[in-house]
Motif scaffolding. Structure first.
Motif, PDB file in Angstrom:
ATOM      1  N   UNK A   3       1.777  -3.653  21.402  1.00  0.00           N
ATOM      2  CA  UNK A   3       0.914  -2.596  20.888  1.00  0.00           C
ATOM      3  C   UNK A   3       1.786  -1.356  20.716  1.00  0.00           C
ATOM      4  N   UNK A   4       1.950  -0.907  19.481  1.00  0.00           N
ATOM      5  CA  UNK A   4       2.772   0.273  19.198  1.00  0.00           C
ATOM      6  C   UNK A   4       1.944   1.554  19.197  1.00  0.00           C
ATOM      7  N   UNK A   5       0.626   1.402  19.324  1.00  0.00           N
ATOM      8  CA  UNK A   5      -0.247   2.557  19.384  1.00  0.00           C
ATOM      9  C   UNK A   5      -0.554   3.134  18.018  1.00  0.00           C
ATOM     10  N   UNK A   6      -1.246   4.255  18.023  1.00  0.00           N
ATOM     11  CA  UNK A   6      -1.620   4.938  16.800  1.00  0.00           C
ATOM     12  C   UNK A   6      -0.461   5.816  16.358  1.00  0.00           C
ATOM     13  N   UNK A   7       0.063   5.500  15.182  1.00  0.00           N
ATOM     14  CA  UNK A   7       1.232   6.178  14.648  1.00  0.00           C
ATOM     15  C   UNK A   7       0.825   7.079  13.485  1.00  0.00           C
ATOM     16  N   UNK A   8       1.496   8.207  13.374  1.00  0.00           N
ATOM     17  CA  UNK A   8       1.258   9.143  12.273  1.00  0.00           C
ATOM     18  C   UNK A   8       2.417   9.030  11.297  1.00  0.00           C
ATOM     19  N   UNK A   9       2.112   9.096  10.025  1.00  0.00           N
ATOM     20  CA  UNK A   9       3.148   9.019   9.006  1.00  0.00           C
ATOM     21  C   UNK A   9       2.666   9.678   7.733  1.00  0.00           C
ATOM     22  N   UNK A  10       3.266   9.243   6.634  1.00  0.00           N
ATOM     23  CA  UNK A  10       2.906   9.801   5.331  1.00  0.00           C
ATOM     24  C   UNK A  10       2.997   8.702   4.296  1.00  0.00           C
ATOM     25  N   UNK A  11       2.057   8.670   3.378  1.00  0.00           N
ATOM     26  CA  UNK A  11       2.079   7.733   2.268  1.00  0.00           C
ATOM     27  C   UNK A  11       1.595   8.457   1.020  1.00  0.00           C
ATOM     28  N   UNK A  12       2.373   8.379  -0.040  1.00  0.00           N
ATOM     29  CA  UNK A  12       2.050   9.037  -1.311  1.00  0.00           C
ATOM     30  C   UNK A  12       1.748  10.523  -1.111  1.00  0.00           C
ATOM     31  N   UNK A  13       2.510  11.151  -0.220  1.00  0.00           N
ATOM     32  CA  UNK A  13       2.358  12.579   0.006  1.00  0.00           C
ATOM     33  C   UNK A  13       1.190  12.974   0.888  1.00  0.00           C
ATOM     34  N   UNK A  14       0.478  11.996   1.420  1.00  0.00           N
ATOM     35  CA  UNK A  14      -0.673  12.295   2.272  1.00  0.00           C
ATOM     36  C   UNK A  14      -0.432  11.769   3.681  1.00  0.00           C
ATOM     37  N   UNK A  15      -0.892  12.511   4.697  1.00  0.00           N
ATOM     38  CA  UNK A  15      -0.706  12.048   6.070  1.00  0.00           C
ATOM     39  C   UNK A  15      -1.513  10.769   6.345  1.00  0.00           C
ATOM     40  N   UNK A  16      -0.920   9.897   7.153  1.00  0.00           N
ATOM     41  CA  UNK A  16      -1.596   8.660   7.550  1.00  0.00           C
ATOM     42  C   UNK A  16      -1.685   8.579   9.065  1.00  0.00           C
ATOM     43  N   UNK A  17      -2.645   7.829   9.513  1.00  0.00           N
ATOM     44  CA  UNK A  17      -2.845   7.583  10.950  1.00  0.00           C
ATOM     45  C   UNK A  17      -3.297   6.139  11.068  1.00  0.00           C
ATOM     46  N   UNK A  18      -2.476   5.300  11.735  1.00  0.00           N
ATOM     47  CA  UNK A  18      -2.845   3.895  11.842  1.00  0.00           C
ATOM     48  C   UNK A  18      -2.336   3.284  13.130  1.00  0.00           C
ATOM     49  N   UNK A  19      -3.144   2.379  13.659  1.00  0.00           N
ATOM     50  CA  UNK A  19      -2.765   1.653  14.863  1.00  0.00           C
ATOM     51  C   UNK A  19      -1.865   0.497  14.442  1.00  0.00           C
ATOM     52  N   UNK A  20      -0.739   0.337  15.121  1.00  0.00           N
ATOM     53  CA  UNK A  20       0.220  -0.690  14.733  1.00  0.00           C
ATOM     54  C   UNK A  20       0.555  -1.624  15.893  1.00  0.00           C
ATOM     55  N   UNK A  21       0.942  -2.845  15.513  1.00  0.00           N
ATOM     56  CA  UNK A  21       1.435  -3.824  16.475  1.00  0.00           C
ATOM     57  C   UNK A  21       2.731  -4.422  15.936  1.00  0.00           C
ATOM     58  N   UNK A  22       3.472  -5.028  16.826  1.00  0.00           N
ATOM     59  CA  UNK A  22       4.675  -5.768  16.469  1.00  0.00           C
ATOM     60  C   UNK A  22       4.468  -7.193  16.951  1.00  0.00           C
ATOM     61  N   UNK A  23       4.583  -8.151  16.048  1.00  0.00           N
ATOM     62  CA  UNK A  23       4.455  -9.564  16.401  1.00  0.00           C
ATOM     63  C   UNK A  23       5.834 -10.191  16.260  1.00  0.00           C
ATOM     64  N   UNK A  24       6.250 -10.965  17.265  1.00  0.00           N
ATOM     65  CA  UNK A  24       7.573 -11.593  17.250  1.00  0.00           C
ATOM     66  C   UNK A  24       7.446 -13.098  17.415  1.00  0.00           C
ATOM     67  N   UNK A  25       8.328 -13.798  16.707  1.00  0.00           N
ATOM     68  CA  UNK A  25       8.378 -15.252  16.769  1.00  0.00           C
ATOM     69  C   UNK A  25       9.784 -15.681  17.163  1.00  0.00           C
ATOM     70  N   UNK A  26       9.871 -16.832  17.843  1.00  0.00           N
ATOM     71  CA  UNK A  26      11.168 -17.452  18.091  1.00  0.00           C
ATOM     72  C   UNK A  26      11.333 -18.586  17.085  1.00  0.00           C
ATOM     73  N   UNK A  27      12.565 -18.798  16.670  1.00  0.00           N
ATOM     74  CA  UNK A  27      12.905 -19.887  15.745  1.00  0.00           C
ATOM     75  C   UNK A  27      13.678 -20.933  16.552  1.00  0.00           C
ATOM     76  N   UNK A  28      12.977 -21.899  17.144  1.00  0.00           N
ATOM     77  CA  UNK A  28      13.618 -22.811  18.086  1.00  0.00           C
ATOM     78  C   UNK A  28      14.682 -23.720  17.480  1.00  0.00           C
ATOM     79  N   UNK A  29      14.729 -23.842  16.157  1.00  0.00           N
ATOM     80  CA  UNK A  29      15.768 -24.654  15.514  1.00  0.00           C
ATOM     81  C   UNK A  29      16.973 -23.817  15.088  1.00  0.00           C
TER      82      UNK A  29
END
Length: 191
Positions: free
Chosen positions: A30-56
């Motif tokens: 859980x990366x939490x609610x992050x603030x940023x900008x898109x197309x010149x407008x401020x954004x606020x969005x909750x983000x996650x990071x999903x990770x996978x292992x490649x066993x081969x």
């Protein structure tokens, strides 16, 4: 930290090779609610990071054979156009029910196998471009990495947080939830 910089040594990271790979989800952060900008407008969005292992796809790390890992950042949303929803529906091989759209437990994907499509970003870097279910009769080797979740809520675990890379920790530290965990109050709105 902050004002002064230093050489932290050589960082070696092996990106996932381009192609389609059998993979298994082993980590959700859980990366939490992050603030940023898109197309010149401020954004606020909750983000996650999903990770996978490649066993081969194994590499040697500290004398041990470990799977290469790949991760993807998602806005934590199941809206109709959300990347997370698209990938989860392709992975599960079915559309979400109304009940699932109301409350889907992300931990349900931990330990689940899939096919992961990795594409080149140029300059030797790669990114996860898609996730889908395994074809019938295709097997994924057993999970190697221990399952890991980190949530920025009442179950927050500082010891788990400290095991994350500095880069991921720095992203989490920019979140509204991190501010609340440290201060017990809501983060003031950006000016």
């Amino acid at each position: 930290m902050g004002r002064y910089a230093k050489d932290s040594g050589t960082v070696t990271f092996t990106p996932a090779p381009v192609g389609t790979h059998v993979a298994r989800c082993f980590r959700i952060v859980d990366l939490g609610t992050q603030h940023g900008e898109y197309a010149g407008k401020p954004t606020r969005r909750n983000q996650i990071l999903v990770s996978w292992e490649l066993p081969d796809e194994l590499i040697e790390i500290e004398g041990e054979q470990k799977p290469i890992t790949a991760s993807r950042f998602y806005t934590n949303s199941l809206s109709e156009k959300a990347n997370l929803r698209g990938d989860l529906e392709a992975w599960r091989g079915k559309m979400f029910t109304e009940a699932e759209l109301d409350r889907f437990d992300l931990e349900a994907i931990l330990g689940k196998p899939c096919l992961l499509t990795v594409v080149s970003k140029g300059e030797g870097k790669t990114k996860v471009a898609g996730v889908s279910g395994l074809p019938k009769n295709m097997e994924c080797p057993p999970q190697i990495n221990k399952s890991f979740t980190l949530w920025l809520d009442e179950d927050f675990d500082r010891e788990k947080f400290e095991t994350l890379s500095d880069g991921i920790k720095n992203i989490v530290k920019k979140s509204e939830e991190w501010y609340y965990l440290q201060n017990g109050t809501e983060k003031p709105a950006p000016e």
